[in-house]
Design a protein around this motif. Structure first.
Motif, PDB file in Angstrom:
ATOM      1  N   VAL A   1       0.860  -1.194   0.000  1.00 11.65           N
ATOM      2  CA  VAL A   1       0.000   0.000   0.000  1.00 11.65           C
ATOM      3  C   VAL A   1       0.893   1.241   0.000  1.00 11.65           C
ATOM      4  O   VAL A   1       1.744   1.395   0.877  1.00 11.65           O
ATOM      5  CB  VAL A   1      -0.929   0.003   1.235  1.00 11.65           C
ATOM      6  N   ARG A   2       0.724   2.094  -0.988  1.00 10.68           N
ATOM      7  CA  ARG A   2       1.587   3.274  -1.120  1.00 10.68           C
ATOM      8  C   ARG A   2       0.869   4.561  -0.717  1.00 10.68           C
ATOM      9  O   ARG A   2       1.506   5.541  -0.348  1.00 10.68           O
ATOM     10  CB  ARG A   2       2.039   3.432  -2.580  1.00 10.68           C
ATOM     11  N   ASN A   3      -0.453   4.574  -0.893  1.00  7.75           N
ATOM     12  CA  ASN A   3      -1.198   5.832  -0.739  1.00  7.75           C
ATOM     13  C   ASN A   3      -1.927   5.838   0.598  1.00  7.75           C
ATOM     14  O   ASN A   3      -2.707   4.934   0.881  1.00  7.75           O
ATOM     15  CB  ASN A   3      -2.207   5.976  -1.873  1.00  7.75           C
ATOM     16  N   VAL A   4      -1.671   6.873   1.387  1.00  6.91           N
ATOM     17  CA  VAL A   4      -2.284   6.955   2.725  1.00  6.91           C
ATOM     18  C   VAL A   4      -2.959   8.308   2.881  1.00  6.91           C
ATOM     19  O   VAL A   4      -2.337   9.358   2.678  1.00  6.91           O
ATOM     20  CB  VAL A   4      -1.209   6.765   3.822  1.00  6.91           C
ATOM     21  N   LEU A   5      -4.240   8.269   3.205  1.00 10.26           N
ATOM     22  CA  LEU A   5      -4.993   9.501   3.471  1.00 10.26           C
ATOM     23  C   LEU A   5      -5.093   9.668   4.978  1.00 10.26           C
ATOM     24  O   LEU A   5      -5.671   8.827   5.673  1.00 10.26           O
ATOM     25  CB  LEU A   5      -6.396   9.414   2.860  1.00 10.26           C
ATOM     26  N   CYS A   6      -4.530  10.751   5.487  1.00 12.46           N
ATOM     27  CA  CYS A   6      -4.492  10.984   6.937  1.00 12.46           C
ATOM     28  C   CYS A   6      -5.715  11.782   7.386  1.00 12.46           C
ATOM     29  O   CYS A   6      -5.989  12.858   6.852  1.00 12.46           O
ATOM     30  CB  CYS A   6      -3.232  11.774   7.308  1.00 12.46           C
ATOM     31  N   LEU A   7      -6.421  11.246   8.358  1.00  9.90           N
ATOM     32  CA  LEU A   7      -7.608  11.929   8.887  1.00  9.90           C
ATOM     33  C   LEU A   7      -7.526  11.975  10.398  1.00  9.90           C
ATOM     34  O   LEU A   7      -6.934  11.091  11.016  1.00  9.90           O
ATOM     35  CB  LEU A   7      -8.889  11.154   8.566  1.00  9.90           C
ATOM     36  N   THR A   8      -8.223  12.958  10.966  1.00  9.07           N
ATOM     37  CA  THR A   8      -8.374  12.931  12.421  1.00  9.07           C
ATOM     38  C   THR A   8      -9.432  11.893  12.780  1.00  9.07           C
ATOM     39  O   THR A   8      -9.240  11.080  13.678  1.00  9.07           O
ATOM     40  CB  THR A   8      -8.785  14.325  12.946  1.00  9.07           C
ATOM     41  N   GLY A   9     -10.548  11.898  12.054  1.00  7.05           N
ATOM     42  CA  GLY A   9     -11.581  10.877  12.263  1.00  7.05           C
ATOM     43  C   GLY A   9     -12.846  11.428  12.888  1.00  7.05           C
ATOM     44  O   GLY A   9     -12.819  12.419  13.627  1.00  7.05           O
ATOM     45  N   ASP A  10     -13.960  10.782  12.559  1.00  5.79           N
ATOM     46  CA  ASP A  10     -15.256  11.167  13.132  1.00  5.79           C
ATOM     47  C   ASP A  10     -15.316  10.734  14.590  1.00  5.79           C
ATOM     48  O   ASP A  10     -14.654   9.794  15.000  1.00  5.79           O
ATOM     49  CB  ASP A  10     -16.405  10.449  12.405  1.00  5.79           C
ATOM     50  N   ASP A  11     -16.199  11.390  15.311  1.00  4.46           N
ATOM     51  CA  ASP A  11     -16.427  10.988  16.701  1.00  4.46           C
ATOM     52  C   ASP A  11     -17.141   9.630  16.731  1.00  4.46           C
ATOM     53  O   ASP A  11     -17.736   9.216  15.736  1.00  4.46           O
ATOM     54  CB  ASP A  11     -17.294  12.067  17.371  1.00  4.46           C
ATOM     55  N   VAL A  12     -17.083   8.968  17.857  1.00  3.95           N
ATOM     56  CA  VAL A  12     -17.718   7.642  17.968  1.00  3.95           C
ATOM     57  C   VAL A  12     -19.237   7.726  18.197  1.00  3.95           C
ATOM     58  O   VAL A  12     -19.945   6.737  17.995  1.00  3.95           O
ATOM     59  CB  VAL A  12     -17.110   6.802  19.125  1.00  3.95           C
ATOM     60  N   SER A  13     -19.742   8.888  18.579  1.00  4.04           N
ATOM     61  CA  SER A  13     -21.124   8.956  19.071  1.00  4.04           C
ATOM     62  C   SER A  13     -22.174   8.602  18.029  1.00  4.04           C
ATOM     63  O   SER A  13     -23.268   8.157  18.376  1.00  4.04           O
ATOM     64  CB  SER A  13     -21.415  10.346  19.646  1.00  4.04           C
ATOM     65  N   GLN A  14     -21.860   8.780  16.722  1.00  9.96           N
ATOM     66  CA  GLN A  14     -22.850   8.472  15.685  1.00  9.96           C
ATOM     67  C   GLN A  14     -22.688   7.050  15.144  1.00  9.96           C
ATOM     68  O   GLN A  14     -23.442   6.622  14.270  1.00  9.96           O
ATOM     69  CB  GLN A  14     -22.733   9.458  14.511  1.00  9.96           C
ATOM     70  N   GLY A  15     -21.698   6.326  15.638  1.00 10.47           N
ATOM     71  CA  GLY A  15     -21.419   5.001  15.094  1.00 10.47           C
ATOM     72  C   GLY A  15     -22.107   3.886  15.846  1.00 10.47           C
ATOM     73  O   GLY A  15     -22.991   4.123  16.677  1.00 10.47           O
ATOM     74  N   ASP A  16     -21.692   2.642  15.540  1.00  5.73           N
ATOM     75  CA  ASP A  16     -22.357   1.506  16.169  1.00  5.73           C
ATOM     76  C   ASP A  16     -21.701   1.096  17.499  1.00  5.73           C
ATOM     77  O   ASP A  16     -22.126   0.129  18.118  1.00  5.73           O
ATOM     78  CB  ASP A  16     -22.428   0.312  15.203  1.00  5.73           C
ATOM     79  N   HIS A  17     -20.672   1.834  17.914  1.00  3.30           N
ATOM     80  CA  HIS A  17     -20.052   1.594  19.223  1.00  3.30           C
ATOM     81  C   HIS A  17     -19.927   2.928  19.966  1.00  3.30           C
ATOM     82  O   HIS A  17     -18.813   3.372  20.284  1.00  3.30           O
ATOM     83  CB  HIS A  17     -18.664   0.973  19.067  1.00  3.30           C
ATOM     84  N   PRO A  18     -21.060   3.598  20.239  1.00  2.00           N
ATOM     85  CA  PRO A  18     -20.952   4.925  20.858  1.00  2.00           C
ATOM     86  C   PRO A  18     -20.346   4.892  22.252  1.00  2.00           C
ATOM     87  O   PRO A  18     -19.929   5.928  22.783  1.00  2.00           O
ATOM     88  CB  PRO A  18     -22.410   5.415  20.901  1.00  2.00           C
TER      89      PRO A  18
END
Ligand code: SF4
Length: 468
Positions: free
Chosen positions: A263-280
């Protein structure tokens, strides 16, 4: 207390001037402080500093104060511990993505900064390093009295393959042709075959396939594993790597492992909060923000060292990317945010969904004024949605997505909302192609591969014959 903190941001210019005036006097006391013992003085200073700065700035005593470069608004109040500007999830009313009742601290920082020096200061664009958690609770003031001795460790020499394209996607970005990428969420399965089938739908149509990393706080196969599966099958992947779920040790190990698997290409993110996901109920990490993650990965690639300074035997060859969201507040800060990411190492940028061309054009005018489009490949997020209801849901529940009412109404009024959604997307792509500095489009749409593939052809991005 809140009134006092608001007062501090409103008077950021006066407080900053006071700070500048007091600093030489404090430095003059340095020899006395050293004679007495800097550590002893720091211990005495800490409770005084805590009381004063807590009242004035909601200070959390991180021990690495940045108030003078964050408009007298303490970034430690940020739920994601961002050190380098706002995340992409700021709500339209300025509310925090994670704590909607609270105003985003970076809005205050932007306003305070503009008061200190109108039109972002050079300090605003400089990178604030990742937190050293060992310094929590310690005095920052002691460093004004007795600055640490300058380090004698010299920067590691570059070992980079920089200048040499690290893969097909980097080559496509450098060629100057209009780039097309698409996003796929990894499966909820230990079987890689459905993922490969979905990815093969885009053969001949795209330059790379993004693999999301627990997008929206939902659990799926890891992006590192899914991107490696694609790479093993000869499909160019962009591995999204977020800071929400891993600390700096885990994230560096994962990127190194992904590079070892092709894998050569990496997109760096801070990331969404957990509260809207399936493991809040999960605990978010946010040890780094995207700017610091980029800086660390660039160090691994160009200098062959971990964030700790320890050497790598063989550095990873990486093409590094980051995200931008021109569609949410603080709008005036969004280009500075992009500039910080480019400065930290972003070579390509993928934006949030573009449904508002007027806002995007204003953003690009500023990008061109700073010549940022010459320093990175700007790929704009677009997508199709099957109904006005889906659009409304996304605008309300997906952090950072802005959908103008005119778009929702147009799709709601159509006889065939799905076809109308595609028409809106095709029109948007055509308009984006005419904007100077836009180098490509990034198509997103959850489990919507057929519609996205059709959109690529209908927009004239690739001929139908190109599709496998
Ligand atoms: S909106 Fe994002 S950047 Fe702003 S305070 Fe909340 S988490 Fe931090």
């Amino acid at each position: 207390m809140k009134a006092l903190r608001d007062w501090s941001v409103r008077h950021a210019d006066a407080l900053s001037a006071l700070n500048r005036l007091a600093a030489p006097a404090a430095r003059a006391l340095g020899p006395m402080v050293r004679r007495f013992g800097a550590q002893r003085v720091a211990t005495c200073l800490a409770p005084v500093e805590r009381a004063a700065k807590s009242a004035l700035f909601d200070c959390r005593m991180c021990g690495q104060c940045t108030l003078s470069v964050t408009g007298m608004s303490c970034p430690m109040g940020c739920a994601k511990q961002m050190r380098n500007g706002p995340c992409g999830g700021v709500r339209a009313d300025g509310g925090c993505e994670v704590r909607p009742a609270q105003r985003c601290v970076w809005l205050d920082a932007t306003e305070g900064d503009a008061r200190i020096e109108p039109g972002h200061t050079p300090t605003w664009t400089q990178r604030v390093p990742a937190l050293d958690h060992r310094r929590g609770g310690q005095s920052s003031w002691i460093r004004i009295f007795a600055p640490p001795e300058p380090g004698t460790v010299s920067a590691p020499a570059p070992v980079s393959t920089h200048g040499e394209a690290s893969g097909a996607f980097e080559g496509a970005c450098r060629d100057g042709r209009f780039v097309v990428t698409v996003e796929i969420a990894p499966p909820d399965s230990a079987d890689p075959r459905p993922l490969l089938d979905r990815a093969r739908r885009f053969a001949g149509l795209v330059d790379a396939i993004n693999i999301t990393d627990g997008a929206g706080g939902n659990c799926h196969m890891s992006s590192v594993a899914a991107a490696s599966v694609l790479a093993g099958a000869g499909i160019t992947a962009v591995c999204q790597v977020g800071c929400r779920d891993r600390n700096r040790i885990a994230v560096q190990g994962d990127v190194l492992g992904a590079a070892a698997l092709g894998v050569r290409n990496v997109l760096c993110l801070t990331g969404d909060d957990v509260s809207q996901g399936d493991h809040p109920e999960a605990r978010p990490v946010f040890d780094l923000d995207a700017v610091n993650l980029l800086h660390i990965l660039r160090g691994m690639r160009d200098h062959g060292v971990y964030a700790s300074g320890r050497s790598l035997e063989v550095p990873p060859r990486l093409f590094l990317g980051a995200t931008a969201n021109p569609f949410v507040p603080p709008h005036a800060e969004r280009v500075a945010n992009l500039e910080r990411k480019v400065g930290a190492g972003a070579q390509f940028i993928q934006t949030q969904f573009c449904f508002d061309l007027a806002l995007f054009e204003a953003f690009m005018r500023e990008v061109r004024a700073r010549e940022l489009h010459r320093r990175c490949t700007i790929i704009v997020g677009v997508g199709t949605l099957g109904s006005a209801k889906a659009l409304r849901w996304m605008a309300e529940h997906v952090p950072g997505v802005h959908v103008p009412r005119s778009v929702t109404e147009r799709i709601a009024a159509a006889d065939d909302p799905r076809a109308e959604g595609r028409r809106v997307c095709v029109e948007t792509i055509r308009a984006l192609r005419s904007i100077e500095g836009v180098a490509g489009v990034h198509l997103m749409g959850h489990k919507n591969e057929d519609s996205l593939a059709r959109t690529i052809v209908e927009a004239g991005l690739r001929p139908a014959a190109a599709a496998a």
